[in-house]
Each structure stands twice: as C-alpha cells, then as structure tokens.
Design an enzyme around this catalytic site. Structure first.
Site, PDB file in Angstrom:
ATOM      1  N   CYS A  68      31.696  33.824  40.936  1.00  0.00           N
ATOM      2  CA  CYS A  68      31.940  32.480  41.164  1.00  0.00           C
ATOM      3  C   CYS A  68      30.924  32.042  42.422  1.00  0.00           C
ATOM      4  CB  CYS A  68      33.431  32.266  41.516  1.00  0.00           C
ATOM      5  SG  CYS A  68      33.829  30.504  41.817  1.00  0.00           S
ATOM      6  N   HIS A  87      36.848  34.537  37.057  1.00  0.00           N
ATOM      7  CA  HIS A  87      37.172  35.718  38.148  1.00  0.00           C
ATOM      8  C   HIS A  87      37.914  36.962  37.674  1.00  0.00           C
ATOM      9  CE1 HIS A  87      36.882  33.246  41.931  1.00  0.00           C
ATOM     10  NE2 HIS A  87      36.680  32.407  40.871  1.00  0.00           N
ATOM     11  N   GLU A 124      38.849  40.027  38.897  1.00  0.00           N
ATOM     12  CA  GLU A 124      39.613  40.556  40.172  1.00  0.00           C
ATOM     13  C   GLU A 124      40.799  39.679  39.856  1.00  0.00           C
ATOM     14  OE1 GLU A 124      37.358  38.039  40.973  1.00  0.00           O
ATOM     15  OE2 GLU A 124      38.025  36.654  42.471  1.00  0.00           O
TER      16      GLU A 124
END
Lengths: 88, 226
Positions: B87, B196, B198
């Site tokens: 991002c 994302h 994560e």
C-alpha cells in the site's frame, strides 16, 4: 525578494477525475462552454537573494526530483519579478 | 537460525505492527526499523508497511522516499536485498523509482475498504514463491491513492516480462491500468502491491482466511535456503 512559481500538472494522457468532477459541476453553476478541466498544483517559492541562472537551475532540479513526479507529471518553472496585486 | 526481516516505521505508518506480527507468524524474526535511522540492523529483507506516511503530503510516498532509512533501503534493494512495499510502501517504491509507474487517487475519488479477489500472476518473485501462478486469493484492500498508472510502453514491458505480480479480479477497485494490483522489478527482489497481505494471516481476522501468509513464508524460505 523574488518569487519563483512551479506549476505541476498531470501528464495529458493521465485521467484526472478531480478535474472531471469540477467540469461536471460547471453547468449547474451556469457556466457553459467549458469542454475540459484539469487540476494541478502551484508552488510559490520565495527566494532569498537574486534569482540567477544558478538559483534557477537548483529550483528546476528540486522541481524535477521532488515537487513533481515526472513519471506522471509535467512541470514549468517561472520567475515572478514583481508581486502582482491580485484582483485589483 | 531464522531470517531477520525489517519493518520500517515512518511518521504516519499504520500497519507496521500488523506486519511484524505476520512475519512472526510465518516463523521469521521481525526487526523494527526507524525512518530517521540509516542503519538497517543487519536485516535480510525489508517491508515498507501501509499507512499515510508524512500525511501523504505532496504525493503519497513522496516525502518518505527521501527519509534517511530509504537511502540505505534503495542502495541495498539495488544490490539484491528483498523489499516488499504494501500500500503506502508500494507508493514509496514507485516514488523512489525502484518500481516503474506511479500511484494516483482512486478514479472514483473515494477511500475504499473491501475484501479483494486477486490473481497471482507471477509466483517466481522473492515474495510470492509459496503461491502458484494463476492462484486466486482474497486479501483486504484499503486505500485512497491506489490507481496504478504508467505509460503504454512501460505497461507492455511489464506484461511481456511477467512483472505484473497480482491483478484485481471481478472488480477493478481504483481504476488501476490493466487491473494491476502489484508489480516487481527486473530482478524480482522488489515487489509492491496495494492490497494488505499482513491483514490476512490469521483465520480470526481479515477475510477469515490466511491467503496473505505465503508472502511471509515465501521470503523466509528464500532467506533460510540462501
């Protein structure tokens, strides 16, 4: 003290949705006949001392490396010797 | 013996802690790095996390790109150190010219937050080896400036060289050209993407799947086997 103005615009081939949103609002405000709007950024740099070729070269370098991302934007650098009284 | 993976915190980073957690879940050792510190603390790889570093002032990633830590990251990335930009990290990588093209505001001018379906196009990078090419995954996406743009020559070159790593499926959420969600550099050590991973490493949170975990296991295997 001289002012140097750096104008930064998205490259012409890149879509500018902000400009489009502005353009679409114009008929509602009674403005007709404006075919396209593109929105950019203006930086006004107040320079200490004279704006000679060396100073301008440094400012161009600043514009190219930082103020504009030349992958997606174009820029122009111009010197404003005297301050213009706006709107009078 | 495990791998040390650095996560940079910039002023305005949001996902640095989640990224550290994902690295730990994969079995590697997360190492916190600070934007003002040129020292990378002997890490084997670096992740630039999501957020709004320096408030996205000027352009997303434009100011962070000149932070002291990035001097070292740029230098090391050019000599082969694996770097992942998520991002805002992707935006920083394009501003630093480690990846081609640029990031602009979403074409619909709104912030977007959704579970995004992606196709893995390239499973040969340092960060995607635990996927299979063509695999479809779900990863959270949340951004304001997610529109990937590049000139036609660059886009054609990325496609021809297999450097489009992820593509948006079903919906193009931000107007990215050719549905591009993530790309890699020529060497394959630097990868950037808008979604994302994560946030998709534990069943309890995110999409309820662990589709993002292979990013972190891929890099761990690469570093440990190196």
């Amino acid at each position: 003290m001289a002012r140097v103005v750096v104008d930064v615009m998205l490259k012409p081939e890149i879509l500018d949705p902000q400009g489009q949103a502005v353009q679409r609002a114009l008929p509602r405000l009674g403005f007709e006949g404006i075919a396209d709007v593109r929105q950019g950024k203006r930086f006004e740099l107040e320079v200490d001392g004279p704006v000679d070729d060396a100073a301008l070269a440094r400012i161009r370098e600043l514009a190219e490396s930082f103020l504009a991302n030349t992958v997606i934007e174009d820029f122009t650098v111009k010197v404003e010797e005297e301050k213009v009284e706006a709107g009078k | 013996m495990t791998a040390r993976i650095g996560v940079v915190t910039f002023p305005g980073s949001l996902d640095d802690r989640d990224t550290q957690r994902a690295i730990r879940l994969a079995g590697a050792e997360p190492v916190a790095l600070w934007h003002k510190d040129k020292d990378l603390k002997q890490v084997d790889a670096v992740v630039l996390p999501g957020g709004f570093s320096y408030g996205d002032y000027l352009r997303a990633g434009a100011i962070s790109r000149f932070s002291p830590v990035m001097e070292t990251v740029i230098e090391q990335a050019k000599s082969g150190m694996p770097v992942l930009g998520i991002c805002n990290g992707f935006q920083i990588l394009t501003e630093a010219h480690l990846l081609p093209g640029g990031m602009l505001g979403n074409d619909h001018l709104h912030f977007i937050c959704r579970d995004q379906k992606l196709r893995v196009e390239n499973a040969d990078t340092a960060w995607t080896a635990d996927y299979e090419a063509g695999q479809e995954i779900h990863i959270p996406l949340k951004n304001m400036d997610g529109r990937y743009v590049a000139d036609t020559y660059t886009l054609d070159r990325l496609e021809a060289e297999g450097r489009v790593v992820f593509r948006y499926l079903d919906v193009n959420p931000n107007g990215s050209l050719r549905d591009i969600a993530g790309i890699t550099n020529e060497a394959g050590n630097v990868v950037g993407l808008m979604p994302h991973p994560e946030h998709a490493t534990e069943p309890l949170i995110g999409t309820g799947r662990t589709d993002g975990l292979p990013f972190f296991t891929s890099i761990l295997k690469k570093l440990v086997n190196a």
